[in-house]
Write an enzyme that holds these catalytic residues in place. Structure first.
Site, mmCIF file in Angstrom:
data_model
loop_
_atom_site.group_PDB
_atom_site.id
_atom_site.type_symbol
_atom_site.label_atom_id
_atom_site.label_comp_id
_atom_site.label_asym_id
_atom_site.label_seq_id
_atom_site.Cartn_x
_atom_site.Cartn_y
_atom_site.Cartn_z
ATOM 1 N N ASP A 193 7.132 -1.729 29.590
ATOM 2 C CA ASP A 193 7.144 -1.683 28.122
ATOM 3 C C ASP A 193 7.979 -0.495 27.676
ATOM 4 O OD1 ASP A 193 6.754 -1.579 25.407
ATOM 5 O OD2 ASP A 193 4.621 -2.011 25.498
ATOM 6 N N HIS A 198 6.998 4.686 21.917
ATOM 7 C CA HIS A 198 6.150 5.452 22.823
ATOM 8 C C HIS A 198 6.890 6.573 23.548
ATOM 9 C CE1 HIS A 198 3.348 2.269 21.990
ATOM 10 N NE2 HIS A 198 4.204 1.385 22.437
#
Length: 292
Positions: A193, A198
């Site tokens: 991911d 993030h």
């Protein structure tokens, strides 16, 4: 409009065949904090997550991420009938149900369908269901997930059901915590991911956050691991399913407090930030772990 339910609902997203190895399992477990406690490098129970060999087990949440484990691009959002971008999206909920223990290596095919779209007024909720099968056609696991799309909604569609998990009014059977490391999201993003939300501070700020946030699926895995270790003796083969709703965010460096209660053949739980200015801020809600 950016989301067209008449096109999206029921759309077949397609099938993907993928393979995984023990190394992928080890990396995933390290990404969700396995082996991080003092003495874990010597403890047989902890090494069931982090040492390849006959004792290695697979935490079922691995099944959620393994189809895209080797992806190096940000997750695509080219869903039928949905014109959305990553900056609008947060993970809403996630569940997995396994037919049995996930093998430590193997090959499978996952077929995914858009099952529903809810209209929340200022946002839309897009639901997907995936079924993973072995090369012989046996169902291995089934996932269901939703994404929360900010800035969409308002077309007068179905708002969707609400079925919150009621937590017992008694002392919990487990109260534990996990210290999220400053580099946790940077490690976990290697599990497939690469969403810049993030990792990239500028992208996170553009999305409305003061800093990059931990992946919701990382919190998901952390919480299941803590519940498995604290209430199931660390035996991941006893887990048959895990569902939750993502109710808040975690920033790397914070601590996640996990509270769990045994209720027959299931465990209900919640997770929140522990300590600091955001003490008590929700992380996961409506958590249900089903037990074999």
């Amino acid at each position: 409009m950016p989301i067209d339910p008449s096109v999206a609902i029921g759309a077949d997203i397609g099938s993907t065949t993928f393979s995984w190895t023990e190394s992928d399992v080890l990396l995933y477990h390290l990404g969700i904090g396995a082996g991080s406690h003092e003495g874990d490098h010597l403890a047989p129970a902890a090494l069931r997550y982090t040492l390849d060999g006959p004792a290695l087990q697979v935490l079922p949440t691995f099944g959620v991420v393994v189809p895209t484990f080797h992806e190096t691009d940000p997750p695509p959002l080219d869903l039928p009938g949905c014109d959305i971008n990553l900056a609008q999206v947060v993970h809403g909920s996630q569940s997995i149900a396994v037919s049995g223990p996930i093998p430590t290596s193997g090959t499978a095919t996952v077929s995914t369908t858009l099952t529903d779209i809810w209209d929340k007024g200022k946002a839309a909720v897009v639901w997907q269901e995936g079924v993973a099968t072995s090369p012989s056609g046996e169902e291995l696991w089934r996932t269901r997930s939703s994404i929360f799309v900010k800035g969409e909604g308002g077309w007068g569609g179905d708002r969707g059901a609400s079925d919150p998990v009621v937590l017992p009014v008694r002392d919990p059977d487990l109260l534990t915590s996990y210290d999220v490391t400053p580099q946790q999201a940077l490690l976990y993003r290697l599990c497939g991911d690469r969403n810049p939300l993030h990792a990239d501070p500028d992208f996170a700020k553009a999305a409305g956050f003061p800093a990059p946030i931990l992946h919701g699926l990382c919190s998901y895995g952390i919480v299941l691991r803590e519940l498995t270790d604290g209430l199931l003796g660390g035996d991941a083969t006893l887990v048959r399913g895990f569902a939750c709703r993502f109710s808040g965010v975690v920033f790397p460096g914070e601590t996640i407090r996990v509270t769990g209660w045994r209720e027959g053949d299931r465990i209900v739980a919640a997770a929140a930030v522990e300590g600091g200015e955001r003490d008590g801020s929700p992380v996961l809600a409506d958590c249900v772990l089903t037990v074999a």
